[in-house]
Design a protein around this motif. Structure first.
Motif, PDB file in Angstrom:
ATOM      1  N   ARG A   1      36.120 -19.982 -97.892  1.00 59.27           N
ATOM      2  CA  ARG A   1      36.291 -19.970 -99.344  1.00 59.27           C
ATOM      3  C   ARG A   1      37.602 -20.624 -99.781  1.00 59.27           C
ATOM      4  O   ARG A   1      37.755 -21.012-100.953  1.00 59.27           O
ATOM      5  CB  ARG A   1      36.245 -18.522 -99.861  1.00 59.27           C
TER       6      ARG A   1
ATOM      7  N   LEU B   1      39.269 -21.967-103.527  1.00 63.15           N
ATOM      8  CA  LEU B   1      40.421 -21.295-104.141  1.00 63.15           C
ATOM      9  C   LEU B   1      41.532 -22.290-104.452  1.00 63.15           C
ATOM     10  O   LEU B   1      42.171 -22.222-105.508  1.00 63.15           O
ATOM     11  CB  LEU B   1      40.938 -20.193-103.214  1.00 63.15           C
TER      12      LEU B   1
ATOM     13  N   GLY C   1      32.144 -12.455-104.443  1.00 63.07           N
ATOM     14  CA  GLY C   1      33.146 -13.229-103.720  1.00 63.07           C
ATOM     15  C   GLY C   1      33.056 -14.708-104.017  1.00 63.07           C
ATOM     16  O   GLY C   1      34.068 -15.410-104.097  1.00 63.07           O
TER      17      GLY C   1
ATOM     18  N   VAL D   1      34.926 -15.641-107.263  1.00 61.23           N
ATOM     19  CA  VAL D   1      36.368 -15.442-107.359  1.00 61.23           C
ATOM     20  C   VAL D   1      37.134 -16.727-107.708  1.00 61.23           C
ATOM     21  O   VAL D   1      38.000 -16.710-108.594  1.00 61.23           O
ATOM     22  CB  VAL D   1      36.926 -14.812-106.058  1.00 61.23           C
TER      23      VAL D   1
ATOM     24  N   CYS E   1      36.825 -17.325-111.303  1.00 60.41           N
ATOM     25  CA  CYS E   1      37.562 -16.334-112.086  1.00 60.41           C
ATOM     26  C   CYS E   1      39.056 -16.666-112.133  1.00 60.41           C
ATOM     27  O   CYS E   1      39.721 -16.483-113.164  1.00 60.41           O
ATOM     28  CB  CYS E   1      37.337 -14.940-111.507  1.00 60.41           C
TER      29      CYS E   1
ATOM     30  N   TYR F   1      31.042 -11.264-113.187  1.00 54.61           N
ATOM     31  CA  TYR F   1      31.864 -10.696-112.111  1.00 54.61           C
ATOM     32  C   TYR F   1      32.238  -9.244-112.424  1.00 54.61           C
ATOM     33  O   TYR F   1      32.203  -8.386-111.538  1.00 54.61           O
ATOM     34  CB  TYR F   1      33.121 -11.528-111.903  1.00 54.61           C
TER      35      TYR F   1
ATOM     36  N   ARG G   1      31.366  -6.231-109.735  1.00 54.98           N
ATOM     37  CA  ARG G   1      32.418  -5.437-109.112  1.00 54.98           C
ATOM     38  C   ARG G   1      32.776  -4.277-110.025  1.00 54.98           C
ATOM     39  O   ARG G   1      33.230  -4.487-111.151  1.00 54.98           O
ATOM     40  CB  ARG G   1      33.659  -6.302-108.880  1.00 54.98           C
TER      41      ARG G   1
ATOM     42  N   LEU H   1      41.259  -7.386-109.615  1.00 50.22           N
ATOM     43  CA  LEU H   1      40.752  -8.598-110.262  1.00 50.22           C
ATOM     44  C   LEU H   1      39.823  -8.247-111.415  1.00 50.22           C
ATOM     45  O   LEU H   1      39.889  -8.873-112.489  1.00 50.22           O
ATOM     46  CB  LEU H   1      40.029  -9.478-109.237  1.00 50.22           C
ATOM     47  N   ARG H   2      38.979  -7.254-111.223  1.00 54.31           N
ATOM     48  CA  ARG H   2      38.055  -6.874-112.294  1.00 54.31           C
ATOM     49  C   ARG H   2      38.813  -6.423-113.537  1.00 54.31           C
ATOM     50  O   ARG H   2      38.508  -6.848-114.664  1.00 54.31           O
ATOM     51  CB  ARG H   2      37.134  -5.756-111.818  1.00 54.31           C
TER      52      ARG H   2
END
Length: 443
Positions: free
Chosen positions: A24, A28, A125, A128, A131, A216, A220, A225-226
């Motif tokens: 990932r 990122l 995931g 992310v 986000c 998201y 979650r 992060l949420r």
């Protein structure tokens, strides 16, 4: 490797090794560090290079399952490449190559994300990086609100040859500013743009990313992060509203309407409640920011509508002279009053004018198929993701996508397709695509 020798005879049966899992971290770096690429002046120019990295990882992995309608996009790319024969001068090859790079990168991003989400069974995931990209939009949007006159001569701008850096299009890409400003408005206002050169790009990316953020937070139920995303949602409204992007509002409105209708037909109370919540927050924001008044002032004091219509009419008039391959790129003509070239002010017109009717049909067909495939999602987050291609279809006649925003669209659609397939159950599963545990998803 597992092997067996049934009944003590015959050669051993050796199963093929599973392909390596995709990491990932490239996503990122690509999407999560956009503010850094913007400050360096490299956001646009480095984007196809990231696409090349993702493509290399896909090639090394091998046995790559392709998302639906990939063949249609490959045909579109072939037609775009053929249209290069229509370019008027060799100088046009640089912006043409950059646009082609964005189209190819979008496909590579979509395939990479699709494979990542399927093989890991971890849709949250996979979201992310997008986000984190959202946080970049919010932070840089607020930079445009609080420091609207901020601009910077970037390192890349200094390094590029003067002839290249001085080109108007390249100058827009490598010399960064936080906001656009129109002196013609009755109430002149700075409109946030960063990390993009134009405020319409900001509005386009915002509308595409918002459903992914909501999805998201539904997938979650806990985590830093949420909660950070939940806090960022109302904070994002001020810079988004101050872009005064009519099509951003229209595309989000259509997306929410489609989402609400689907929720009503399926009896999904959770989706309906989330739509109502977004509308309430947006309505409260209009009490603080007179968006309608600001937009009316801008439209009444400028020729934006007249200019667009004259450009569209010129595209239709000139299209008949080269309907199959177009002209390779937008061109400047003296038959319109607008300051921008013919074949801009909307992705539909860019593809039609630059690459021809068949290329436009392929381009639109991909988004239509993506809409139909994504609409099969049953869960609340899946339904939110499924409106991203709907939002794109509304934007296509008015906003350009020959830039990083089309990779954002492909990212979101790839996750939506993967989630819809996962929710279809074991019938859609294969040895390469494990069906995730329902504990991994909040229905």
């Amino acid at each position: 490797m597992a092997s067996s020798e049934p009944d003590g005879c015959g050669p051993p049966i050796v199963s093929a090794p599973s392909p390596p899992r995709l990491p990932r971290w490239p996503l990122l770096i690509m999407f999560g560090l956009v503010p850094l690429w913007w400050l360096a002046g490299a956001f646009y120019l480095i984007w196809p290079l990231f696409g090349a990295v993702l493509l290399a990882l896909l090639i090394v992995r091998g046995r790559v399952p392709l998302p639906p309608a990939t063949g249609i996009w490959l045909l579109f790319l072939a037609l775009v490449l053929l249209s290069a024969t229509q370019l008027p001068t060799p100088v046009s090859l640089l912006p043409f190559g950059l646009r082609l790079g964005f189209y190819v990168t979008a496909l590579v991003v979509g395939v990479y994300v699709y494979v990542y989400a399927r093989e890991r069974g971890d849709v949250p995931g996979a979201l992310v990086p997008l986000c984190i990209f959202w946080f970049g939009l919010v932070v840089l949007g607020w930079l445009g609100v609080l420091a609207p006159r901020f601009e910077l001569t970037t390192p890349l701008e200094v390094l590029l040859p003067g002839g290249v850096a001085g080109h108007p299009y390249m100058q827009d890409l490598v010399h960064v500013s936080a906001a656009e400003y129109s002196k013609l408005s009755l109430n002149p206002i700075y409109r946030p743009t960063a990390p993009f050169p134009y405020t319409n790009n900001y509005g386009s990316a915002y509308a595409m990313t918002l459903p992914c953020v909501v999805a998201y937070t539904m997938l979650r139920r806990r985590g830093i992060l949420r909660w950070a995303l939940l806090v960022s949602l109302p904070l994002s409204l001020a810079p988004a509203f101050l872009t005064l992007n009519r099509v951003m509002f229209a595309s989000l409105g259509v997306g929410l309407a489609v989402l609400g209708v689907r929720a009503a037909l399926r009896g999904n109370v959770r989706v309906g409640a989330s739509v109502v919540g977004v509308l309430i927050i947006g309505g409260l924001t209009t009490l603080l920011i007179p968006v309608a008044e600001l937009i009316n002032n801008r439209v009444e004091s400028s020729d934006t509508n007249t200019d667009r219509l004259s450009l569209y009419a010129e595209v239709i008039r000139r299209m008949w002279d080269s309907p199959w391959l177009g002209y390779g790129a937008p061109v400047t003509v003296d038959t319109v009053t607008a300051e921008v070239p013919v074949g801009t002010q909307g992705q539909l017109w860019t593809v039609l004018f630059s690459h021809g009717v068949p290329a436009l049909l392929c381009f639109l067909a991909w988004f239509v198929i993506a809409t139909l495939k994504s609409a099969r999602a049953r869960s609340a987050p899946g339904q939110w993701l499924a409106v991203v291609p709907v939002i794109c279809l509304v934007q296509i006649p008015f906003y350009g996508m020959a830039d990083p925003t089309i990779a954002v669209a492909y990212f979101a659609v790839a996750v939506a397709m993967a989630l819809a397939e996962q929710e279809a159950g074991p019938r859609g599963a294969s040895p390469e695509r494990p069906v995730p545990s329902q504990k991994a998803m909040a229905a």
